[in-house]
Design a protein around this motif. Structure first.
Motif, PDB file in Angstrom:
ATOM      1  N   ARG A  17       8.112   4.985  -3.409  1.00  0.00           N
ATOM      2  CA  ARG A  17       7.748   4.687  -2.030  1.00  0.00           C
ATOM      3  C   ARG A  17       7.229   5.957  -1.378  1.00  0.00           C
ATOM      4  O   ARG A  17       7.748   7.035  -1.622  1.00  0.00           O
ATOM      5  CB  ARG A  17       8.959   4.193  -1.245  1.00  0.00           C
ATOM      6  CG  ARG A  17       9.510   2.901  -1.761  1.00  0.00           C
ATOM      7  CD  ARG A  17      10.769   2.519  -1.017  1.00  0.00           C
ATOM      8  NE  ARG A  17      11.365   1.358  -1.620  1.00  0.00           N
ATOM      9  CZ  ARG A  17      11.890   0.365  -0.940  1.00  0.00           C
ATOM     10  NH1 ARG A  17      11.923   0.417   0.373  1.00  0.00           N
ATOM     11  NH2 ARG A  17      12.409  -0.668  -1.557  1.00  0.00           N
ATOM     12  N   ASP A  65       5.607   7.586   2.516  1.00  0.00           N
ATOM     13  CA  ASP A  65       5.722   7.389   3.954  1.00  0.00           C
ATOM     14  C   ASP A  65       4.476   6.804   4.602  1.00  0.00           C
ATOM     15  O   ASP A  65       4.548   6.184   5.646  1.00  0.00           O
ATOM     16  CB  ASP A  65       6.052   8.709   4.651  1.00  0.00           C
ATOM     17  CG  ASP A  65       7.437   9.203   4.289  1.00  0.00           C
ATOM     18  OD1 ASP A  65       8.280   8.365   3.924  1.00  0.00           O
ATOM     19  OD2 ASP A  65       7.673  10.419   4.374  1.00  0.00           O
ATOM     20  N   GLU A  66       3.321   7.024   4.000  1.00  0.00           N
ATOM     21  CA  GLU A  66       2.070   6.642   4.642  1.00  0.00           C
ATOM     22  C   GLU A  66       1.409   5.480   3.915  1.00  0.00           C
ATOM     23  O   GLU A  66       1.299   5.479   2.687  1.00  0.00           O
ATOM     24  CB  GLU A  66       1.126   7.852   4.641  1.00  0.00           C
ATOM     25  CG  GLU A  66      -0.135   7.632   5.411  1.00  0.00           C
ATOM     26  CD  GLU A  66      -0.993   8.888   5.435  1.00  0.00           C
ATOM     27  OE1 GLU A  66      -2.216   8.731   5.503  1.00  0.00           O
ATOM     28  OE2 GLU A  66      -0.442   9.999   5.371  1.00  0.00           O
ATOM     29  N   LYS A  67       0.961   4.480   4.663  1.00  0.00           N
ATOM     30  CA  LYS A  67       0.205   3.367   4.081  1.00  0.00           C
ATOM     31  C   LYS A  67      -1.060   3.922   3.436  1.00  0.00           C
ATOM     32  O   LYS A  67      -1.639   4.895   3.896  1.00  0.00           O
ATOM     33  CB  LYS A  67      -0.191   2.346   5.154  1.00  0.00           C
ATOM     34  CG  LYS A  67       0.985   1.610   5.768  1.00  0.00           C
ATOM     35  CD  LYS A  67       1.410   0.485   4.891  1.00  0.00           C
ATOM     36  CE  LYS A  67       2.487  -0.358   5.567  1.00  0.00           C
ATOM     37  NZ  LYS A  67       3.044  -1.336   4.677  1.00  0.00           N
ATOM     38  N   ALA A 107      -1.394   5.624   0.854  1.00  0.00           N
ATOM     39  CA  ALA A 107      -1.240   6.945   0.239  1.00  0.00           C
ATOM     40  C   ALA A 107      -1.672   6.928  -1.231  1.00  0.00           C
ATOM     41  O   ALA A 107      -2.259   7.888  -1.709  1.00  0.00           O
ATOM     42  CB  ALA A 107       0.200   7.426   0.351  1.00  0.00           C
ATOM     43  N   SER A 160       0.809  -1.211   0.000  1.00  0.00           N
ATOM     44  CA  SER A 160       0.000   0.000   0.000  1.00  0.00           C
ATOM     45  C   SER A 160       0.844   1.264   0.000  1.00  0.00           C
ATOM     46  O   SER A 160       0.334   2.353  -0.234  1.00  0.00           O
ATOM     47  CB  SER A 160      -0.961   0.008   1.187  1.00  0.00           C
ATOM     48  OG  SER A 160      -0.237  -0.003   2.396  1.00  0.00           O
ATOM     49  N   ASP A 161       2.169   1.145   0.221  1.00  0.00           N
ATOM     50  CA  ASP A 161       3.047   2.318   0.197  1.00  0.00           C
ATOM     51  C   ASP A 161       4.177   2.202  -0.828  1.00  0.00           C
ATOM     52  O   ASP A 161       5.106   2.984  -0.813  1.00  0.00           O
ATOM     53  CB  ASP A 161       3.612   2.587   1.596  1.00  0.00           C
ATOM     54  CG  ASP A 161       4.427   1.420   2.132  1.00  0.00           C
ATOM     55  OD1 ASP A 161       4.386   0.318   1.535  1.00  0.00           O
ATOM     56  OD2 ASP A 161       5.108   1.605   3.155  1.00  0.00           O
TER      57      ASP A 161
END
Length: 183
Positions: A161, A163-165, A167, A136-137
């Motif tokens: 990539r 930082d937040e799942k 996103a 998811s990231d």
């Protein structure tokens, strides 16, 4: 689950065949969504309304497939494989500006710099784009494009990539790429 079959989905006024596929939705605590699409024909010019600054004046017949899966138990899955076969089409030269940070100092970088400095539109002979949501990231992207006028054969592999799942899901929703409303 409820399944929907769709045929010839396309933007208003498009002359291309569109997308055929299925979407399956299951509501409730154990909800799920699955969509598979076969892009029989979509014009790059049809997508200009979503991003006119980057795509206005672009052309080329896209074909390929798209999948999206999401459910209550696991991270979403997304896959996209598109290609433009010969004779190709045209792209705005500024499209290549976005690629420069990802190119090492090499002959390909020099050719891309020439494109962005000299032309407004660039004719390409063929292209391919593959995207896969690894987690998811994390998303994996492969871009292939041939620009004969500049003797450029570009193959670019990226892993993006954040930082937040989730996103990418949030970004897609913000851009209006999909919207789910339950009442």
């Amino acid at each position: 689950p409820v399944q929907f079959d769709y045929y010839g989905a396309r933007t208003l006024g498009s002359i291309f065949e569109g997308i055929d596929g299925t979407a399956e939705i299951k509501l409730g605590e154990d909800w799920s969504f699955r969509m598979k699409g076969n892009v029989r024909g979509m014009g790059l010019e049809d997508l200009a309304l979503f991003n006119p600054a980057q795509l206005a004046g672009s052309s080329g017949k896209l074909s390929g497939d798209i999948t999206l899966t999401s459910d209550a138990r696991q991270d979403p899955a997304f896959g996209l494989r598109l290609r433009v076969e010969r004779p190709g089409g045209n792209l705005q030269a500024r499209f290549f500006d976005a690629l420069l940070p990802y190119l090492p100092q090499a002959p390909n970088r020099t050719q891309v710099e020439k494109i962005t400095a000299r032309a407004r539109f660039v004719a390409y002979r063929e292209a391919a784009l593959t995207m896969e949501l690894l987690e998811s990231d994390r998303i994996k992207v492969f871009l292939h494009i041939i620009v004969p006028e500049y003797n450029l054969v570009l193959n670019l592999n990226l892993e993006i990539r954040v930082d937040e799942k989730n996103a990418f899901s949030q970004l897609a929703a913000l851009l209006g790429l999909f919207e789910v409303t339950l009442s």
